[in-house]
Design an enzyme around this catalytic site. Structure first.
Site, PDB file in Angstrom:
ATOM      1  N   GLN A  98       0.837  -1.195   0.000  1.00  0.00           N
ATOM      2  CA  GLN A  98       0.000   0.000   0.000  1.00  0.00           C
ATOM      3  C   GLN A  98       0.880   1.257   0.000  1.00  0.00           C
ATOM      4  OE1 GLN A  98      -2.408   1.415   3.299  1.00  0.00           O
ATOM      5  NE2 GLN A  98      -4.234   1.359   2.002  1.00  0.00           N
ATOM      6  N   TYR A 179      -6.154  10.649   4.438  1.00  0.00           N
ATOM      7  CA  TYR A 179      -4.756  11.030   4.191  1.00  0.00           C
ATOM      8  C   TYR A 179      -4.671  11.898   2.926  1.00  0.00           C
ATOM      9  CZ  TYR A 179      -3.665   7.954   8.051  1.00  0.00           C
ATOM     10  OH  TYR A 179      -3.603   7.397   9.301  1.00  0.00           O
ATOM     11  N   GLY A 317      -9.050  -7.300   8.726  1.00  0.00           N
ATOM     12  CA  GLY A 317      -7.967  -6.622   9.413  1.00  0.00           C
ATOM     13  C   GLY A 317      -7.642  -7.283  10.732  1.00  0.00           C
ATOM     14  N   ARG A 318      -8.395  -6.914  11.782  1.00  0.00           N
ATOM     15  CA  ARG A 318      -8.084  -7.414  13.124  1.00  0.00           C
ATOM     16  C   ARG A 318      -8.057  -8.931  13.200  1.00  0.00           C
ATOM     17  NH1 ARG A 318     -12.098  -2.885  15.313  1.00  0.00           N
ATOM     18  NH2 ARG A 318     -12.912  -3.530  13.312  1.00  0.00           N
TER      19      ARG A 318
HETATM   20  C1  PHB Z   1      -2.962   4.541  11.651  1.00  0.00           C
HETATM   21  O1  PHB Z   1      -1.746   4.494  11.758  1.00  0.00           O
HETATM   22  O2  PHB Z   1      -3.683   4.776  12.606  1.00  0.00           O
HETATM   23  C2  PHB Z   1      -3.566   4.319  10.335  1.00  0.00           C
HETATM   24  C3  PHB Z   1      -2.760   4.135   9.249  1.00  0.00           C
HETATM   25  C4  PHB Z   1      -3.306   3.943   8.004  1.00  0.00           C
HETATM   26  C5  PHB Z   1      -4.669   3.957   7.871  1.00  0.00           C
HETATM   27  C6  PHB Z   1      -5.485   4.128   8.950  1.00  0.00           C
HETATM   28  C7  PHB Z   1      -4.933   4.313  10.197  1.00  0.00           C
HETATM   29  O3  PHB Z   1      -5.199   3.814   6.673  1.00  0.00           O
END
Ligand code: PHB
Length: 360
Positions: A98, A179, A317-318
């Site tokens: 990514q 971002y 994810g988690r």
């Molecule tokens: C984070 O570091 O909290 C973080 C990084 C990338 C993301 C979302 C959160 O897309």
């Protein structure tokens, strides 16, 4: 009927199943923001995923926003990632990287010569970041001049090339989670005039120019993108998310990208009713490539959505942090390991590479 456990071809990349490891920031890069030996082991353990999307990695020194996140701009970083991709490929997996620019979500202490973060705007975000001094409010950014945009696009292009040189099967452009790219997309942040501000077409221009540069460099079949239309993480929603992201997807459609990855609702949140206020299916209908959904998926919902054609792929994810052999556990309907939430960010092997897989 399609199964979550069926293989799929996405662009140039052949996957053995439709279960994806989502990109996850873990803040464990070693000196020089290099992916070290523990990171090699962490991804190797998870290589039975159909696809691993390796954690967000800064495309340049100015793109970093948190302590100890890996980069993809130096020779040492490319060499570090090469160890990761070799390990994942040796274990039969596929892995993309990514590509990340945090924009205004950074702190002067993390940036070259104490520079101010850069963004579409000079308005500071209501957010904090993690530095060597712990959690601190993000610094006030400097708005990029229009004549700096070509250099920024060049940083993305070079990072994509570096990722391929490091052995990745492709890249995912991070256009989500408020971002840099989303700081241009949304009218809640972008207060520019000129070619990169104002209309939806102007606010989407940076995203589309970056996609153009990356796909020219490495091929659209090795390029995916991540969007989060309803995430408010460090910025309010756009005034018309459906129109904005509808335009973005309509413009992305002709590129022939490998996949589009959409976060439903609030990033990291539970599957709340607010997510239903956005018509994700409208975007899906407009996109010809593989369709990847993410956010709080259970086994049943993932199986159901793939079977119903609502998703080609589901990113976890988690569950993938806690359970390295997630694919087997989902297949055999076995319980997952418990997540150690206090060990997500920073630290060593604990809560990173010490989650057990089940014995064969
Ligand atoms: C984070 O570091 O909290 C973080 C990084 C990338 C993301 C979302 C959160 O897309």
């Amino acid at each position: 009927m399609t199964s979550l456990f069926d293989p799929i071809q996405i662009g140039d990349i052949a996957l053995s199943n439709r279960i994806v490891m989502a990109p996850l920031t873990r803040n464990r890069a070693i000196a020089g923001n290099v992916a070290g030996p523990l990171t090699v082991e962490y991804y190797r353990q998870r290589a039975t995923a159909g696809l691993i999307i390796a954690e967000a990695s800064q495309i340049s020194p100015m793109a970093q926003g948190y302590l100890a996140t890996p980069g993809i701009h130096s020779p040492e970083q490319i060499a570090g990632w090469r160890q990761v991709t070799d390990a994942v490929h040796a274990a039969g997996g596929k892995i993309v990287l990514q590509l990340w620019h945090v924009g205004r979500i950074s702190h002067t202490s993390l940036l070259p010569d104490g520079a101010a973060p850069v963004s579409s705007t000079d308005k500071v975000a209501n957010a904090s970041t993690f530095t060597s001094d712990g959690f601190v409010p993000v610094s006030t950014p400097r708005a990029l001049r229009d004549d700096e945009i070509p250099g920024l696009i060049e940083d993305y292009r070079r990072a994509a090339r570096n990722a391929i040189d490091a052995g990745f099967d492709g890249v995912e452009l991070h256009a989500a989670n408020t971002y840099l790219i989303e700081q241009f997309l949304r009218d809640s942040v972008n207060d520019r005039s000129g070619p990169y501000g104002g209309s939806i077409a102007n606010r989407a221009r940076l995203l589309l120019e970056v996609v153009e540069a990356i796909t020219k460099e490495i091929g659209a079949g090795r390029t995916g993108i991540r969007l989060s239309p309803m995430t408010t993480f460090t910025a309010p929603l756009d005034s018309d998310p459906q129109a904005l992201y509808g335009y973005v997807v309509e413009q992305l459609a002709p590129f022939g990208l490998a996949y589009l990855h959409v976060i439903e609702g609030e990033t990291g949140g539970t599957r709340t009713p607010e997510a239903k206020a956005f018509d994700y299916e409208a975007l899906h209908r407009a996109f010809p490539g593989a369709w990847m959904l993410n956010n709080g998926y259970s086994r049943d919902l993932a199986i159901e959505n793939v079977a119903a054609g609502k998703a080609d792929l589901v990113a976890f994810g988690r569950s993938f942090i806690s359970t390295p052999d997630l694919v087997r556990r989902l297949k055999d309907d076995l319980p997952l390991n418990e997540l150690q939430a206090d060990k997500l960010y920073g630290g060593g092997a604990e809560g990173y590479t010490d989650y057990p897989a089940l014995a064969a």
